[in-house]
Write an enzyme that holds these catalytic residues in place. Structure first.
Site, mmCIF file in Angstrom:
data_model
loop_
_atom_site.group_PDB
_atom_site.id
_atom_site.type_symbol
_atom_site.label_atom_id
_atom_site.label_comp_id
_atom_site.label_asym_id
_atom_site.label_seq_id
_atom_site.Cartn_x
_atom_site.Cartn_y
_atom_site.Cartn_z
ATOM 1 N N ASP A 49 -36.717 13.955 18.174
ATOM 2 C CA ASP A 49 -35.593 13.436 18.952
ATOM 3 C C ASP A 49 -35.916 12.062 19.538
ATOM 4 O OD1 ASP A 49 -33.029 14.258 19.468
ATOM 5 O OD2 ASP A 49 -33.522 15.533 21.163
ATOM 6 N N GLU A 72 -28.270 10.329 23.647
ATOM 7 C CA GLU A 72 -28.465 11.616 24.309
ATOM 8 C C GLU A 72 -29.719 11.644 25.177
ATOM 9 O OE1 GLU A 72 -27.983 16.322 23.300
ATOM 10 O OE2 GLU A 72 -28.681 15.021 21.696
ATOM 11 N N ASP A 126 -26.569 10.368 18.614
ATOM 12 C CA ASP A 126 -27.254 11.651 18.761
ATOM 13 C C ASP A 126 -28.446 11.598 17.804
ATOM 14 O OD1 ASP A 126 -28.169 14.239 19.000
ATOM 15 O OD2 ASP A 126 -26.163 15.114 19.085
ATOM 16 N N ILE A 128 -30.932 13.628 17.109
ATOM 17 C CA ILE A 128 -30.979 14.842 16.283
ATOM 18 C C ILE A 128 -29.870 15.762 16.778
ATOM 19 C CG2 ILE A 128 -32.189 16.971 15.683
ATOM 20 C CD1 ILE A 128 -34.711 15.575 15.486
ATOM 21 N N ASP A 129 -28.862 15.917 15.951
ATOM 22 C CA ASP A 129 -27.780 16.845 16.244
ATOM 23 C C ASP A 129 -28.063 18.116 15.451
ATOM 24 O OD1 ASP A 129 -25.322 17.679 17.294
ATOM 25 O OD2 ASP A 129 -24.274 17.114 15.456
ATOM 26 N N THR A 131 -30.462 20.901 16.870
ATOM 27 C CA THR A 131 -31.905 21.073 17.085
ATOM 28 C C THR A 131 -32.417 22.405 16.539
ATOM 29 O OG1 THR A 131 -31.471 21.917 19.316
ATOM 30 C CG2 THR A 131 -31.950 19.578 19.106
ATOM 31 N N ASP A 272 -21.683 13.908 20.072
ATOM 32 C CA ASP A 272 -21.583 15.092 19.223
ATOM 33 C C ASP A 272 -20.436 15.008 18.229
ATOM 34 O OD1 ASP A 272 -23.744 16.631 20.174
ATOM 35 O OD2 ASP A 272 -22.579 17.307 21.900
#
Length: 334
Positions: A49, A72, A126, A128-129, A131, A272
């Site tokens: 991330d 994020e 984002d 890493i969308d 996780t 998101d």
């Protein structure tokens, strides 16, 4: 000439940024052992991330130094002494791409994503969308979008584990869109030709395929099943993590994605949905909230004026909204 397309440069930088971030994420994911999963150890996704955000924000800061980034993450936790080992891992992965990077460079790049307020022109990320999908070795995405005067204008959505096209063996694809110019896909590995992407042309809602989150905490599975029943949809939903669901609808592999409220008062975050929304709508689909209202990206980091998100191929969107009203979805969500 492609170079004369408005926002061509922004799209090129966005695609390059999510590609680089995806390579880092793949390197981290490759090192996840079954033991890590068994212990429910989230440290690999934490490293990925932060590393992903550092790489994307570094590239954006270099190409568009005046543009704020609403992302994020921030680096506050990484600066704490007890997280020194995590910071060291993040820096190590970033150095695979930028060997001269020091810890302070990496922290500064992460914090470049620290904007919160709406402005006339800004990016949202984002890193890493999805996780849990990442930790399971399944679907996740790196989602980047440029918002200008409240309109999502450019998007790049990297899906490292999604087949390049339905049924393909090769995995890893980036979907890119410019408002008014359509959606294209390119191989994650690059360079590859840009291939136009279109939603399905299905007209019969009873034959529709819909996708939803793996995690019921992200979207109400029970409400989705009730909506499907009202619409006469009998096919089992496809469940996958992240904004990869937007990609699956954009390329016609599914026809509907419903992100339904799971608790009163919950407000969706822009990172998101911004990239995925543009990818779908520029592929010919529709995106609204559960009441049929357009998604409003002019309120800072949250979709303050919206409840849930409904995505479709556009052929029967009004019927979905009517079905949601019939089963009472959204009425008590505000």
């Amino acid at each position: 000439m492609e170079e004369n397309i408005p926002y061509h440069h922004e799209r090129s930088v966005a695609v390059a940024a999510v590609r680089e971030a995806a390579r880092l994420c793949r390197a981290v994911q490759a090192g996840i052992s079954p033991d890590v999963i068994q212990k429910k150890d989230r440290s690999p996704v934490t490293v990925a991330d932060y590393g992903s955000q550092a790489l994307v924000c570094r590239m954006l800061a270099e190409a568009f130094p005046e543009d704020p980034v609403i992302a994020e993450e921030d680096a506050a936790a990484l600066r704490r002494p007890e997280n020194a080992a995590t910071l060291e891992k993040v820096v190590g992965h970033v150095r695979a791409f930028h060997p001269a990077a020091g810890a302070e460079d990496v922290l500064a790049w992460i914090d470049h994503g620290g904007a919160q307020e709406h402005s006339a022109r800004f990016w949202t990320l984002d890193p890493i969308d999805g996780t849990k999908g990442f930790l399971r070795g399944e679907q996740y995405a790196i989602a980047l979008a440029l918002i200008i005067d409240g309109e999502v204008t450019v998007a790049a959505l990297a899906c490292p584990n999604l087949p390049v096209e339905p049924g393909a063996v090769e995995r890893g694809v980036v979907y890119a869109a410019i408002r008014g110019q359509g959606t294209v896909r390119v191989p994650l590995a690059g360079p590859g030709a840009m291939v136009p992407v279109h939603v399905s042309t299905l007209e019969d809602v009873t034959q529709a395929r819909f996708c939803e989150s793996v995690e019921s905490g992200h979207s109400s599975h029970d409400d989705a099943a009730r909506v499907a029943e009202v619409l006469g949809i009998t096919a089992e939903p496809v469940r996958l993590d992240s904004q990869a669901k937007y990609a699956v609808v954009a390329r016609g592999e599914a026809d509907i994605y419903m992100r339904l409220p799971t608790r009163p008062g919950y407000v969706e975050k822009i990172w998101d949905h911004a990239a995925g929304m543009l990818v779908v709508t520029e592929a010919g689909g529709m995106a609204t909230d559960v009441f049929g209202a357009p998604l409003d990206f002019s309120r800072g980091y949250r979709l303050e004026k919206n409840t849930g998100v409904i995505i479709s191929n556009g052929r029967f969107h009004d019927r979905i909204i009517a079905a949601l009203e019939a089963v009472g979805v959204g009425r008590t969500a505000g």
